[in-house]
Design a protein around this motif. Structure first.
Motif, PDB file in Angstrom:
ATOM      1  N   GLY A 119       0.786  -1.226   0.000  1.00 12.77           N
ATOM      2  CA  GLY A 119       0.000   0.000   0.000  1.00 12.77           C
ATOM      3  C   GLY A 119       0.817   1.273   0.000  1.00 12.77           C
ATOM      4  O   GLY A 119       0.318   2.334   0.380  1.00 12.77           O
ATOM      5  N   ARG A 199      -3.202  -5.424  -6.403  1.00 12.08           N
ATOM      6  CA  ARG A 199      -2.627  -4.190  -5.872  1.00 12.08           C
ATOM      7  C   ARG A 199      -3.686  -3.090  -5.746  1.00 12.08           C
ATOM      8  O   ARG A 199      -3.672  -2.335  -4.772  1.00 12.08           O
ATOM      9  CB  ARG A 199      -1.461  -3.750  -6.759  1.00 12.08           C
ATOM     10  CG  ARG A 199      -0.206  -4.593  -6.531  1.00 12.08           C
ATOM     11  CD  ARG A 199       0.722  -4.660  -7.737  1.00 12.08           C
ATOM     12  NE  ARG A 199       1.966  -5.366  -7.405  1.00 12.08           N
ATOM     13  CZ  ARG A 199       2.048  -6.699  -7.329  1.00 12.08           C
ATOM     14  NH1 ARG A 199       0.979  -7.455  -7.563  1.00 12.08           N
ATOM     15  NH2 ARG A 199       3.192  -7.270  -7.006  1.00 12.08           N
ATOM     16  N   ASN A 201      -6.697  -3.525  -5.017  1.00 15.07           N
ATOM     17  CA  ASN A 201      -7.500  -3.834  -3.831  1.00 15.07           C
ATOM     18  C   ASN A 201      -6.869  -3.306  -2.553  1.00 15.07           C
ATOM     19  O   ASN A 201      -7.550  -3.178  -1.531  1.00 15.07           O
ATOM     20  CB  ASN A 201      -7.702  -5.351  -3.719  1.00 15.07           C
ATOM     21  CG  ASN A 201      -8.566  -5.908  -4.836  1.00 15.07           C
ATOM     22  OD1 ASN A 201      -9.343  -5.184  -5.465  1.00 15.07           O
ATOM     23  ND2 ASN A 201      -8.432  -7.195  -5.109  1.00 15.07           N
ATOM     24  N   ARG A 202      -5.576  -2.995  -2.615  1.00 13.17           N
ATOM     25  CA  ARG A 202      -4.862  -2.469  -1.444  1.00 13.17           C
ATOM     26  C   ARG A 202      -4.646  -0.952  -1.548  1.00 13.17           C
ATOM     27  O   ARG A 202      -3.881  -0.385  -0.777  1.00 13.17           O
ATOM     28  CB  ARG A 202      -3.516  -3.170  -1.305  1.00 13.17           C
ATOM     29  CG  ARG A 202      -3.638  -4.682  -1.126  1.00 13.17           C
ATOM     30  CD  ARG A 202      -2.316  -5.380  -1.371  1.00 13.17           C
ATOM     31  NE  ARG A 202      -2.487  -6.825  -1.425  1.00 13.17           N
ATOM     32  CZ  ARG A 202      -2.155  -7.658  -0.431  1.00 13.17           C
ATOM     33  NH1 ARG A 202      -1.644  -7.170   0.687  1.00 13.17           N
ATOM     34  NH2 ARG A 202      -2.326  -8.960  -0.549  1.00 13.17           N
TER      35      ARG A 202
END
Length: 335
Positions: A119, A199, A201-202
């Protein structure tokens, strides 16, 4: 903005020439187009600009009027990407110029890819930089369409360029090397799409601020280039590869095991076009600094060449229409 990348793991099939001619054709059909050169070899840029223009563009250390120059502040840690400089080639057609120095971004693009899973904002800024440059160039030129040219490899730079693409057109030649390129490309596109979605999703806290690209990379079809029978290629071998392309595309790119029932790429709905060589006209087009289909008698296109010029225009107009239909683009002057 619609972004379309032209990509194959196999080089030398005429991909850059394809992007160049389609950029001119879409502008002729009424769209506002940005041609984005994300290939460090900068061959697309050299097709649009002469040597004197290239020297001015690349002269000095900062290369501020190229993709690399716009990328530099982010890589140097002094800020985010700089507003990209674009070059108006013709009304409705702008160039986001390439640069050999862009290859220096490869290491950062590779090392920041894992950081997105943690993140990290900088990681997302680096990986999405090419997308955001394309978006800024599109806004600057009020462009409907960005055509992206990339190099023939599966490295971190091309991964970032494909992340920036909503749709992917795959240029092919009827030979073993293109078949192997398809086999490499299919699993790679699938992995890149999945990994970028993971990625995203983060990135819930970053998504709105950066307007990150979606995990698209939709296969839009393939184009067979240089499909005329070459003198150095046995006719049987040529025919063999032409017959294999439809099923190789289905298996490698679409992950579809259903066999193609036809025998010709012309009958395959995933084949966007079989394009001819137009070899004798290419030197004239390069000298005139224009696409083949805009050559005039004053450029040396006389006699039988004039018919080939018209054929080339018809071929690219047809191809542009097929791609537009597949990706949901409306062409103002299509009729």
């Amino acid at each position: 903005m619609k972004t379309i990348a032209f990509f194959n793991n196999k080089g030398g099939v005429g991909k850059t020439s394809l992007v160049y001619h389609l950029a001119w054709m879409y502008a002729d059909l009424g769209l506002s187009v940005v041609a984005a050169d994300f290939d460090p070899q900068a061959n697309l840029t050299s097709m649009f600009l002469n040597e004197s223009e290239l020297e001015l563009l690349w002269d000095g250390g900062d290369h501020g009027r190229t993709v690399s120059g716009a990328f530099r502040p982010l890589l140097a840690g002094t800020g985010d990407i700089a507003p990209p400089h674009t070059i108006e080639v013709s009304p409705g057609l702008a160039l986001l110029a390439g640069d050999l120095a862009l290859s220096r971004a490869e290491d950062d693009l590779s090392s920041e890819w894992p950081g997105c899973l943690d993140g990290k904002e900088r990681s997302f800024r680096v990986i999405s930089a090419l997308w955001r440059l394309a978006e800024l160039a599109s806004e600057k030129n009020e462009a409907n369409l960005v055509l992206i040219d990339v190099g023939p490899n599966l490295g971190a730079l091309n991964r970032a360029a494909l992340v920036a693409a909503e749709d992917v057109v795959i240029p092919l030649a009827p030979d073993l090397f293109s078949m192997q390129g398809l086999r490499n490309l299919g699993p790679t596109l699938m992995n890149w799409r999945k990994e970028w979605q993971d990625r995203l999703n983060r990135a819930t806290d970053i998504q709105d601020a950066l307007h990150l690209p979606p995990a698209s990379m939709n296969p839009a079809g393939y184009v067979v280039l240089q499909h005329a029978v070459r003198l150095d290629r046995p006719v049987k071998a040529y025919g063999k590869w032409m017959e294999r392309i439809p099923n190789e595309y289905r298996t490698a790119i679409l992950r579809d095991e259903q066999k193609f029932k036809g025998t010709l790429t012309d009958d395959d709905p995933h084949c966007l076009k079989n394009l001819k060589h137009y070899r004798s006209l290419m030197p004239l087009a390069q000298e005139a600094r224009k696409p083949i289909f805009f050559l005039k008698a004053a450029d040396g296109a006389i006699g039988g060449h004039l018919k080939s010029v018209q054929d080339c225009y018809d071929d690219f107009r047809s191809l542009a229409g097929r791609i537009a239909d597949g990706v949901g683009l409306t062409l103002p002057f299509a009729n």
